[in-house]
Scaffold this motif. Structure first.
Motif, PDB file in Angstrom:
ATOM      1  N   LEU A 136      -5.167  -2.112  -7.082  1.00 53.66           N
ATOM      2  CA  LEU A 136      -4.090  -1.286  -6.812  1.00 53.66           C
ATOM      3  C   LEU A 136      -4.295  -0.784  -5.390  1.00 53.66           C
ATOM      4  O   LEU A 136      -5.563  -0.254  -5.231  1.00 53.66           O
ATOM      5  CB  LEU A 136      -3.594  -0.431  -7.888  1.00 53.66           C
ATOM      6  CG  LEU A 136      -3.175  -1.005  -9.225  1.00 53.66           C
ATOM      7  CD1 LEU A 136      -3.258  -0.055 -10.052  1.00 53.66           C
ATOM      8  CD2 LEU A 136      -2.032  -1.547  -9.048  1.00 53.66           C
ATOM      9  N   CYS A 137      -3.133  -0.121  -4.494  1.00 55.24           N
ATOM     10  CA  CYS A 137      -3.576   0.574  -3.456  1.00 55.24           C
ATOM     11  C   CYS A 137      -3.845   2.174  -4.031  1.00 55.24           C
ATOM     12  O   CYS A 137      -3.228   2.622  -5.127  1.00 55.24           O
ATOM     13  CB  CYS A 137      -2.217   0.837  -2.741  1.00 55.24           C
ATOM     14  SG  CYS A 137      -2.126   2.166  -1.622  1.00 55.24           S
ATOM     15  N   LYS A 138      -4.701   2.915  -3.626  1.00 51.19           N
ATOM     16  CA  LYS A 138      -5.172   3.975  -3.952  1.00 51.19           C
ATOM     17  C   LYS A 138      -4.479   5.176  -3.531  1.00 51.19           C
ATOM     18  O   LYS A 138      -4.272   6.248  -4.287  1.00 51.19           O
ATOM     19  CB  LYS A 138      -6.610   4.315  -3.678  1.00 51.19           C
ATOM     20  CG  LYS A 138      -7.831   3.279  -4.120  1.00 51.19           C
ATOM     21  CD  LYS A 138      -9.050   3.831  -3.881  1.00 51.19           C
ATOM     22  CE  LYS A 138      -9.969   2.762  -4.113  1.00 51.19           C
ATOM     23  NZ  LYS A 138     -10.797   1.882  -3.140  1.00 51.19           N
ATOM     24  N   VAL A 139      -3.579   4.828  -2.723  1.00 48.00           N
ATOM     25  CA  VAL A 139      -2.541   5.916  -2.335  1.00 48.00           C
ATOM     26  C   VAL A 139      -1.177   5.809  -3.030  1.00 48.00           C
ATOM     27  O   VAL A 139      -0.957   6.843  -3.464  1.00 48.00           O
ATOM     28  CB  VAL A 139      -2.181   5.755  -0.607  1.00 48.00           C
ATOM     29  CG1 VAL A 139      -1.470   7.027  -0.204  1.00 48.00           C
ATOM     30  CG2 VAL A 139      -3.510   5.749   0.178  1.00 48.00           C
ATOM     31  N   CYS A 140      -0.623   4.550  -3.130  1.00 49.77           N
ATOM     32  CA  CYS A 140       0.794   4.699  -3.587  1.00 49.77           C
ATOM     33  C   CYS A 140       0.883   3.889  -4.802  1.00 49.77           C
ATOM     34  O   CYS A 140       1.880   3.714  -5.652  1.00 49.77           O
ATOM     35  CB  CYS A 140       1.712   3.756  -2.601  1.00 49.77           C
ATOM     36  SG  CYS A 140       1.374   2.193  -2.322  1.00 49.77           S
ATOM     37  N   GLY A 141      -0.450   3.232  -5.221  1.00 48.42           N
ATOM     38  CA  GLY A 141      -0.334   2.643  -6.534  1.00 48.42           C
ATOM     39  C   GLY A 141       0.338   0.958  -6.709  1.00 48.42           C
ATOM     40  O   GLY A 141       0.511   0.267  -7.590  1.00 48.42           O
ATOM     41  N   THR A 148       1.654  -6.118  -0.203  1.00 50.06           N
ATOM     42  CA  THR A 148       1.003  -5.167   0.640  1.00 50.06           C
ATOM     43  C   THR A 148       1.742  -4.056   0.993  1.00 50.06           C
ATOM     44  O   THR A 148       2.916  -3.892   0.889  1.00 50.06           O
ATOM     45  CB  THR A 148       0.273  -5.727   1.762  1.00 50.06           C
ATOM     46  OG1 THR A 148       1.398  -6.206   2.741  1.00 50.06           O
ATOM     47  CG2 THR A 148      -0.816  -6.691   1.765  1.00 50.06           C
ATOM     48  N   CYS A 149       1.067  -2.752   1.422  1.00 54.03           N
ATOM     49  CA  CYS A 149       1.734  -1.739   1.728  1.00 54.03           C
ATOM     50  C   CYS A 149       1.159  -1.078   3.057  1.00 54.03           C
ATOM     51  O   CYS A 149       0.208  -1.886   3.331  1.00 54.03           O
ATOM     52  CB  CYS A 149       1.544  -0.593   0.839  1.00 54.03           C
ATOM     53  SG  CYS A 149      -0.327  -0.144   0.255  1.00 54.03           S
ATOM     54  N   ASP A 150       1.721  -0.026   3.654  1.00 55.65           N
ATOM     55  CA  ASP A 150       1.199   0.218   4.913  1.00 55.65           C
ATOM     56  C   ASP A 150       0.344   1.586   4.468  1.00 55.65           C
ATOM     57  O   ASP A 150       0.135   2.285   5.830  1.00 55.65           O
ATOM     58  CB  ASP A 150       2.322   0.560   5.825  1.00 55.65           C
ATOM     59  CG  ASP A 150       3.285  -0.742   6.053  1.00 55.65           C
ATOM     60  OD1 ASP A 150       2.583  -1.733   6.105  1.00 55.65           O
ATOM     61  OD2 ASP A 150       4.471  -0.384   6.079  1.00 55.65           O
ATOM     62  N   CYS A 151      -0.087   1.879   3.538  1.00 57.92           N
ATOM     63  CA  CYS A 151      -0.847   3.153   3.311  1.00 57.92           C
ATOM     64  C   CYS A 151      -2.176   3.017   4.230  1.00 57.92           C
ATOM     65  O   CYS A 151      -2.614   1.936   4.271  1.00 57.92           O
ATOM     66  CB  CYS A 151      -1.116   3.355   2.102  1.00 57.92           C
ATOM     67  SG  CYS A 151       0.119   3.436   1.170  1.00 57.92           S
ATOM     68  N   ASP A 152      -2.646   3.928   4.650  1.00 60.02           N
ATOM     69  CA  ASP A 152      -3.859   4.343   5.323  1.00 60.02           C
ATOM     70  C   ASP A 152      -4.817   4.525   4.188  1.00 60.02           C
ATOM     71  O   ASP A 152      -5.013   5.776   3.603  1.00 60.02           O
ATOM     72  CB  ASP A 152      -4.141   5.301   6.277  1.00 60.02           C
ATOM     73  CG  ASP A 152      -5.263   5.480   7.047  1.00 60.02           C
ATOM     74  OD1 ASP A 152      -6.415   4.566   6.635  1.00 60.02           O
ATOM     75  OD2 ASP A 152      -5.422   6.522   7.863  1.00 60.02           O
ATOM     76  N   ARG A 153      -5.666   3.539   3.905  1.00 60.54           N
ATOM     77  CA  ARG A 153      -6.728   3.907   2.619  1.00 60.54           C
ATOM     78  C   ARG A 153      -7.996   4.163   3.052  1.00 60.54           C
ATOM     79  O   ARG A 153      -8.947   4.464   2.271  1.00 60.54           O
ATOM     80  CB  ARG A 153      -6.612   2.764   1.914  1.00 60.54           C
ATOM     81  CG  ARG A 153      -5.261   2.430   1.235  1.00 60.54           C
ATOM     82  CD  ARG A 153      -5.434   1.288   0.022  1.00 60.54           C
ATOM     83  NE  ARG A 153      -5.514   0.051   0.579  1.00 60.54           N
ATOM     84  CZ  ARG A 153      -4.613  -0.681   0.972  1.00 60.54           C
ATOM     85  NH1 ARG A 153      -3.200  -0.333   0.594  1.00 60.54           N
ATOM     86  NH2 ARG A 153      -4.619  -1.948   1.485  1.00 60.54           N
ATOM     87  N   THR A 154      -8.283   4.214   4.427  1.00 62.26           N
ATOM     88  CA  THR A 154      -9.589   4.479   4.842  1.00 62.26           C
ATOM     89  C   THR A 154     -10.253   5.774   4.542  1.00 62.26           C
ATOM     90  O   THR A 154     -11.166   5.944   4.502  1.00 62.26           O
ATOM     91  CB  THR A 154      -9.721   4.140   6.492  1.00 62.26           C
ATOM     92  OG1 THR A 154      -8.502   4.847   7.006  1.00 62.26           O
ATOM     93  CG2 THR A 154      -9.521   2.586   6.648  1.00 62.26           C
TER      94      THR A 154
HETATM   95 ZN   LIG Z   1      -0.279   1.929  -0.717  1.00 62.69          ZN
END
Ligand SMILES: [Zn+2]
Ligand SMILES: [Zn+2]
Length: 173
Positions: A136-141, A148-154
């Motif tokens: 899961l994306c840690k930002v938006c879930g 995929t999503c555009d979150c900046d997970r760095t």
């Molecule tokens: Zn995301």
């Protein structure tokens, strides 16, 4: 299941198919519904000197969330076991000997408890929907296996953030 019949006769063997009442595997680390189960195939042999040999086989399937993306995964368990029970011991002595036979009370065998314990031993260390599950994306879930999503997970890993700080310090100098 009552074991009295086997205990009374040396050399006696008893085959039994025991239906399981177990509906959920309620482990300390999580609770998983059982979606499929065979009856427990059990053979009990009186080996003499009040020792019983238990051979068992059972097939279970449980529904477990993937460790990374939480999607439900069917975990099959093919459980086979051989256990020796010393019926000379009292329930208390058995617990003291750290033999985990809380499935035995007097001459009564609790097949659900027995299978629960064996399922815990057979449990996989890791459950993944597939080996390369993206999680899961840690930002938006967002489930990254699906989209995929555009979150900046760095920024989320503090170690990475530190390294970036060092780089930007050099740039300033
Ligand atoms: Zn995301
Ligand atoms: Zn997954």
């Amino acid at each position: 299941m009552n074991l009295t019949e086997v205990i009374l006769e040396e050399g006696k063997t008893l085959h039994a198919e025991q239906p399981l009442g177990l509906e959920v595997l309620d482990f300390p680390f999580g609770s998983y519904p059982i979606t499929k189960k065979s009856p427990l195939e059990l053979t009990v042999t009186n080996e003499g000197e009040k020792k019983l040999l238990l051979n068992g086989a059972v097939h279970l399937e449980a529904e477990v969330p993937c460790d990374r993306c939480l999607d439900p995964v069917t975990v099959p368990l093919d459980i086979r076991f051989d256990l020796e029970l010393d019926m000379k011991l009292s329930d208390e002595e058995r617990h003291e000997a750290l033999d985990e036979s809380d499935y035995l009370h007097g001459y009564n065998l609790d097949v659900d408890k027995l299978v629960y314990g064996e399922a815990l031993l057979a449990w996989p260390a890791r459950v993944l929907c597939r080996d390369d599950c993206a999680g899961l994306c840690k930002v938006c879930g967002q489930n990254l296996n699906r989209k995929t999503c555009d979150c900046d997970r760095t920024d989320l890993d503090p170690r990475m953030a530190k390294i970036r700080d060092i780089f930007s310090m050099y740039k300033e100098v």
